[in-house]
Design a protein around this motif. Structure first.
Motif, PDB file in Angstrom:
ATOM      1  N   UNK A  25      24.369  11.501   8.982  1.00 30.88           N
ATOM      2  CA  UNK A  25      24.179  11.043  10.353  1.00 30.88           C
ATOM      3  C   UNK A  25      24.217  12.189  11.349  1.00 30.88           C
ATOM      4  N   UNK A  26      25.165  13.112  11.161  1.00 27.82           N
ATOM      5  CA  UNK A  26      25.271  14.255  12.064  1.00 27.82           C
ATOM      6  C   UNK A  26      24.125  15.234  11.825  1.00 27.82           C
ATOM      7  N   UNK A  27      23.712  15.380  10.584  1.00 20.96           N
ATOM      8  CA  UNK A  27      22.546  16.216  10.278  1.00 20.96           C
ATOM      9  C   UNK A  27      21.333  15.716  11.065  1.00 20.96           C
ATOM     10  N   UNK A  28      21.088  14.434  11.023  1.00 22.34           N
ATOM     11  CA  UNK A  28      19.920  13.852  11.700  1.00 22.34           C
ATOM     12  C   UNK A  28      20.029  14.008  13.218  1.00 22.34           C
ATOM     13  N   UNK A  29      21.232  13.872  13.751  1.00 21.05           N
ATOM     14  CA  UNK A  29      21.433  14.036  15.191  1.00 21.05           C
ATOM     15  C   UNK A  29      21.038  15.455  15.623  1.00 21.05           C
ATOM     16  N   UNK A  30      21.520  16.452  14.904  1.00 22.07           N
ATOM     17  CA  UNK A  30      21.234  17.843  15.268  1.00 22.07           C
ATOM     18  C   UNK A  30      19.781  18.195  14.965  1.00 22.07           C
ATOM     19  N   UNK A  31      19.299  17.797  13.808  1.00 21.91           N
ATOM     20  CA  UNK A  31      17.922  18.128  13.444  1.00 21.91           C
ATOM     21  C   UNK A  31      16.930  17.467  14.399  1.00 21.91           C
ATOM     22  N   UNK A  32      17.152  16.190  14.691  1.00 27.57           N
ATOM     23  CA  UNK A  32      16.230  15.464  15.570  1.00 27.57           C
ATOM     24  C   UNK A  32      16.375  15.860  17.022  1.00 27.57           C
ATOM     25  N   UNK A  33      17.623  15.953  17.502  1.00 22.86           N
ATOM     26  CA  UNK A  33      17.849  16.265  18.907  1.00 22.86           C
ATOM     27  C   UNK A  33      17.550  17.711  19.234  1.00 22.86           C
ATOM     28  N   UNK A  34      18.204  18.642  18.537  1.00 28.22           N
ATOM     29  CA  UNK A  34      17.964  20.066  18.792  1.00 28.22           C
ATOM     30  C   UNK A  34      16.559  20.463  18.350  1.00 28.22           C
ATOM     31  N   UNK A  35      16.080  19.827  17.290  1.00 34.24           N
ATOM     32  CA  UNK A  35      14.722  20.120  16.832  1.00 34.24           C
ATOM     33  C   UNK A  35      13.687  19.767  17.879  1.00 34.24           C
ATOM     34  N   UNK A  36      13.880  18.664  18.572  1.00 31.68           N
ATOM     35  CA  UNK A  36      12.924  18.281  19.626  1.00 31.68           C
ATOM     36  C   UNK A  36      12.922  19.321  20.741  1.00 31.68           C
ATOM     37  N   UNK A  37      14.105  19.874  21.045  1.00 34.69           N
ATOM     38  CA  UNK A  37      14.197  20.905  22.082  1.00 34.69           C
ATOM     39  C   UNK A  37      13.530  22.203  21.631  1.00 34.69           C
ATOM     40  N   UNK A  38      13.699  22.548  20.371  1.00 35.56           N
ATOM     41  CA  UNK A  38      13.180  23.819  19.871  1.00 35.56           C
ATOM     42  C   UNK A  38      11.687  23.781  19.566  1.00 35.56           C
ATOM     43  N   UNK A  39      11.190  22.648  19.064  1.00 29.32           N
ATOM     44  CA  UNK A  39       9.796  22.577  18.641  1.00 29.32           C
ATOM     45  C   UNK A  39       8.862  21.962  19.687  1.00 29.32           C
ATOM     46  N   UNK A 133      18.343  28.841  21.044  1.00 29.26           N
ATOM     47  CA  UNK A 133      18.504  28.031  19.835  1.00 29.26           C
ATOM     48  C   UNK A 133      19.212  26.704  20.158  1.00 29.26           C
ATOM     49  N   UNK A 134      18.898  26.140  21.337  1.00 24.84           N
ATOM     50  CA  UNK A 134      19.463  24.862  21.794  1.00 24.84           C
ATOM     51  C   UNK A 134      20.983  24.901  21.915  1.00 24.84           C
ATOM     52  N   UNK A 135      21.527  26.093  22.214  1.00 24.13           N
ATOM     53  CA  UNK A 135      22.980  26.229  22.355  1.00 24.13           C
ATOM     54  C   UNK A 135      23.446  25.728  23.712  1.00 24.13           C
ATOM     55  N   UNK A 136      24.735  25.488  23.814  1.00 28.34           N
ATOM     56  CA  UNK A 136      25.351  25.042  25.063  1.00 28.34           C
ATOM     57  C   UNK A 136      26.016  26.220  25.763  1.00 28.34           C
ATOM     58  N   UNK A 137      26.182  26.099  27.087  1.00 26.50           N
ATOM     59  CA  UNK A 137      26.843  27.185  27.795  1.00 26.50           C
ATOM     60  C   UNK A 137      27.104  26.863  29.247  1.00 26.50           C
ATOM     61  N   UNK A 138      27.826  27.751  29.889  1.00 25.19           N
ATOM     62  CA  UNK A 138      28.118  27.627  31.318  1.00 25.19           C
ATOM     63  C   UNK A 138      27.920  28.987  31.976  1.00 25.19           C
ATOM     64  N   UNK A 139      27.973  29.016  33.304  1.00 25.74           N
ATOM     65  CA  UNK A 139      27.742  30.268  34.018  1.00 25.74           C
ATOM     66  C   UNK A 139      26.324  30.760  33.787  1.00 25.74           C
ATOM     67  N   UNK A 140      26.179  32.003  33.383  1.00 21.51           N
ATOM     68  CA  UNK A 140      24.857  32.571  33.117  1.00 21.51           C
ATOM     69  C   UNK A 140      24.169  31.895  31.930  1.00 21.51           C
ATOM     70  N   UNK A 141      24.932  31.147  31.119  1.00 20.94           N
ATOM     71  CA  UNK A 141      24.368  30.481  29.949  1.00 20.94           C
ATOM     72  C   UNK A 141      24.200  28.971  30.167  1.00 20.94           C
ATOM     73  N   UNK A 142      24.388  28.524  31.386  1.00 22.71           N
ATOM     74  CA  UNK A 142      24.012  27.178  31.804  1.00 22.71           C
ATOM     75  C   UNK A 142      22.530  27.191  32.150  1.00 22.71           C
ATOM     76  N   UNK A 143      21.745  26.198  31.733  1.00 24.38           N
ATOM     77  CA  UNK A 143      20.318  26.198  32.054  1.00 24.38           C
ATOM     78  C   UNK A 143      20.015  26.347  33.542  1.00 24.38           C
ATOM     79  N   UNK A 144      20.881  25.813  34.394  1.00 27.41           N
ATOM     80  CA  UNK A 144      20.645  25.931  35.834  1.00 27.41           C
ATOM     81  C   UNK A 144      21.792  26.647  36.551  1.00 27.41           C
TER      82      UNK A 144
END
Length: 250
Positions: A25-39, A133-144
């Motif tokens: 279940x977690x594999x599919x969440x990351x593959x599908x969710x992060x994969x959509x962002x990356x591809x 690589x669809x990573x999370x972050x804050x400050x300079x590594x926040x998308x906005x």
């Protein structure tokens, strides 16, 4: 004696099935969710954008909730496991095993994404940019460009409400047939709100898998994406259990 041995073996087998369900279940969440962002998110004119990625994450949870939720409870997220524990729906003795299965599933999915992306000429993870690589972050590594405080509050509040949705939708008095829909749409809404803030975590396993491959500052900032979601989830569990949950006689 044979009866008890057989019973114990069956119990162990059933628990292993739960762990495999959490892994897949977690594999599919990351593959599908992060994969959509990356591809699919960044293709000019055809990309799915923030809305598409948000929907993809929601669909991964919705589909796996119905596929394997009846086996393991469909957590796919360490914060969810902590929240269900705080709400009296999950045993503390199973927390470590569930979280390990979730993290392994997420890392396996990130590895699959990395291998696929490696097949594209010129692929390299630029860990100096937000959302690498669809990573999370804050400050300079926040998308906005949102601060650590903003990121912490967003992850805390959004995970809190995600757990309230889960606890309410799966309550004995709720219509359980539509629980997966409510949870999946809830996660979609969470992403619509918070992709610009943190690239959306609300899931420590999802954040860990991407940070391990990204390295650099996203890995250094990973602590926030464990602490804030888990605190939000635990708060939700106590809130639902003590302030919202109704007894069957009420």
């Amino acid at each position: 004696m044979r009866f008890f041995t057989k019973f114990e073996n069956n119990q162990n087998s059933d628990f292993m099935k739960k762990l495999f369900a959490e892994f897949f279940g977690t594999y599919w969440l990351v593959f599908g969710g992060c994969g959509s962002a990356l591809f699919a998110a960044g293709i000019p004119e055809l990309g799915i954008g923030f809305a598409g990625v948000s929907l993809a994450f929601g669909l991964t949870v919705l589909t796996m909730a119905y596929a394997v939720g009846h086996i393991s409870g469909g957590h796919f997220n360490p914060a969810v496991s902590f929240g269900l524990w705080a709400g009296g729906r999950f045993e503390a003795k199973d927390l470590v095993s569930y979280i390990l299965a979730q993290c392994l599933g997420a890392i396996a999915a990130a590895g699959s994404l990395f291998v696929i992306l490696s097949g594209k000429p010129g692929f390299a993870i630029d860990n100096t940019k937000a959302g690498a690589f669809a990573s999370n972050g804050y400050g300079a590594f926040s998308p906005d460009g949102y601060s650590m405080m903003s990121a912490f509050l967003a992850e805390f509040v959004l995970t809190l409400f995600f757990l309230l949705i889960i606890l309410g939708a799966t309550d004995k008095l709720a219509n359980g047939k539509f629980a997966g829909v409510a949870i999946g749409l809830g996660l979609t809404l969470i992403h619509l709100v918070s992709i610009p803030i943190t690239n959306t975590s609300v899931n420590p396993a999802r954040s860990t898998s991407q940070a391990l491959f990204t390295q650099g500052e996203p890995l250094m900032q990973l602590w926030l994406f464990w602490v804030a979601p888990i605190l939000g989830a635990v708060a939700a569990g106590f809130i639902y259990k003590n302030l919202l949950q109704q007894s069957e006689t009420e």
